[in-house]
Write an enzyme that holds these catalytic residues in place. Sequence first.
Site, PDB file in Angstrom:
ATOM      1  N   HIS A   1       0.676  -1.354  -0.107  1.00 37.36           N
ATOM      2  CA  HIS A   1      -0.013   0.064   0.252  1.00 37.36           C
ATOM      3  C   HIS A   1       0.916   1.251   0.138  1.00 37.36           C
ATOM      4  O   HIS A   1       0.558   2.229   0.818  1.00 37.36           O
ATOM      5  CB  HIS A   1      -0.993  -0.316   1.104  1.00 37.36           C
TER       6      HIS A   1
ATOM      7  N   HIS B   1      -9.549   3.109   0.309  1.00 35.98           N
ATOM      8  CA  HIS B   1      -9.653   1.761   1.323  1.00 35.98           C
ATOM      9  C   HIS B   1     -10.861   1.838   2.300  1.00 35.98           C
ATOM     10  O   HIS B   1     -10.482   1.200   3.441  1.00 35.98           O
ATOM     11  CB  HIS B   1      -8.211   1.637   1.828  1.00 35.98           C
TER      12      HIS B   1
ATOM     13  N   GLU C   1     -12.124  -2.541  -3.071  1.00 36.30           N
ATOM     14  CA  GLU C   1     -10.945  -1.733  -3.538  1.00 36.30           C
ATOM     15  C   GLU C   1     -10.778  -2.010  -5.047  1.00 36.30           C
ATOM     16  O   GLU C   1     -10.187  -2.877  -5.497  1.00 36.30           O
ATOM     17  CB  GLU C   1      -9.542  -2.217  -2.982  1.00 36.30           C
TER      18      GLU C   1
HETATM   19  C1  FUC Z   1      -6.105  -5.005   2.257  1.00 34.27           C
HETATM   20  C2  FUC Z   1      -5.308  -6.232   2.138  1.00 34.27           C
HETATM   21  C3  FUC Z   1      -4.365  -6.691   3.033  1.00 34.27           C
HETATM   22  C4  FUC Z   1      -4.245  -5.963   4.309  1.00 34.27           C
HETATM   23  C5  FUC Z   1      -4.779  -4.355   4.099  1.00 34.27           C
HETATM   24  C6  FUC Z   1      -4.983  -3.995   5.480  1.00 34.27           C
HETATM   25  O1  FUC Z   1      -5.829  -4.296   1.042  1.00 34.27           O
HETATM   26  O2  FUC Z   1      -5.309  -6.904   0.784  1.00 34.27           O
HETATM   27  O3  FUC Z   1      -4.129  -7.999   3.128  1.00 34.27           O
HETATM   28  O4  FUC Z   1      -4.060  -6.823   5.257  1.00 34.27           O
HETATM   29  O5  FUC Z   1      -5.561  -4.204   3.383  1.00 34.27           O
END
Ligand code: FUC
Length: 352
Positions: free
Chosen positions: A105, A179, A313
């Site tokens: 990320h 997210h 996402e």
């Molecule tokens: C998501 C997942 C991950 C992770 C995160 C907080 O996008 O793909 O595995 O733990 O977020």
Amino acid sequence: MKWVEREFGHYHGEPVIEYTLTNNLGMSVSCLNYGCTITKIIVPDRHGKLENVVLGFDTLEEYVDFSPYFGSVIGRVAGRIKYAAFELDGVEYKLEANEFPNHLHGGRKGFDKRIWKTEPVEQVDAVGIRFTYLSPDGEEGYPGNLEINILYLLSNTNELSITYEAKTDRKTLINLTNHSYFNLSGNVKRDCTEHILQLDSERFLELGYDLIPTGKIIESKNTPFDFNQGRLLKSGIKSSHPQNILVGNGYDHPLLFAKKGENTITLSEKESGRSLIITTDQPCVVLYTSNQLSGPFSIAGVPARNYLGVCLETQGLPDAIHHPNFPSIILNPEDVYQSTTRYRFFSNTIGV
Ligand code: FUC
């Protein structure tokens, strides 16, 4: 339509502001200049009761100390990059290995932990916030000065649209997403296991033990990854499919949309009567059922536990730079990155 702002805290001496956008129907979206973080989305249930449908915190300290990317923008590249390294035109770039030995990320201090410049936007039928950030050459290991411009716009049809734009002065990588962890029950009354998800997708990416795509593409038919007719999220949480077990009992997978261009995703929860329709121009959605959410914190008074929210996402394929058969996430200086995902909320369940 209106917007208001208030001080939310300070991050390394810089003020963190929370903006709240409200439309004529009473729907509101709150967001921070820290990480473009969506702290709240307040929408009515079937009885018109206004409640929050995303996971978030009340204080900046909790975001800084505990947030598993609640509501924030992820970049430069969403998901994991294997061994935190990649090659472009014969040059090897080393990234921050913040999930050792891999990059996750955007790195140790990705876009979710940056203070963005903000500017309110008022249109005839919409109100919004424009976020801008200049990511300098070399930040978290990525090449090129990257200018990012993100617009959150709330309309009078209960739709929040997010438009991402970026330009670079050197060839670089980009794959942006938001997210948010959705929980349509309202104010985290129930977890996401009874949420129904529908989307047209026939294939998903197999993950390895490190949660990175192996390169193998699996057919969803006759598996818990077939959402074509709508499926309760708990079917993957309780499933014995090795891919569900691998990620901690649930989903953490890129689902590939069936068609090119715009695709829609429908998430609904019967008891509240709420639905969310997401429309995106991205090629996949990473479905994450918060399988690793438990931790020493609470969310709206509810102690953190797995499955309290579901992330959808919308993005390019994770680790695309290591898979020549995945659509490219390379941005050239002569091009502009542009992508839009829209989130429209309804207070009557759709398609169930
Ligand atoms: C998501 C997942 C991950 C992770 C995160 C907080 O996008 O793909 O595995 O733990 O977020």
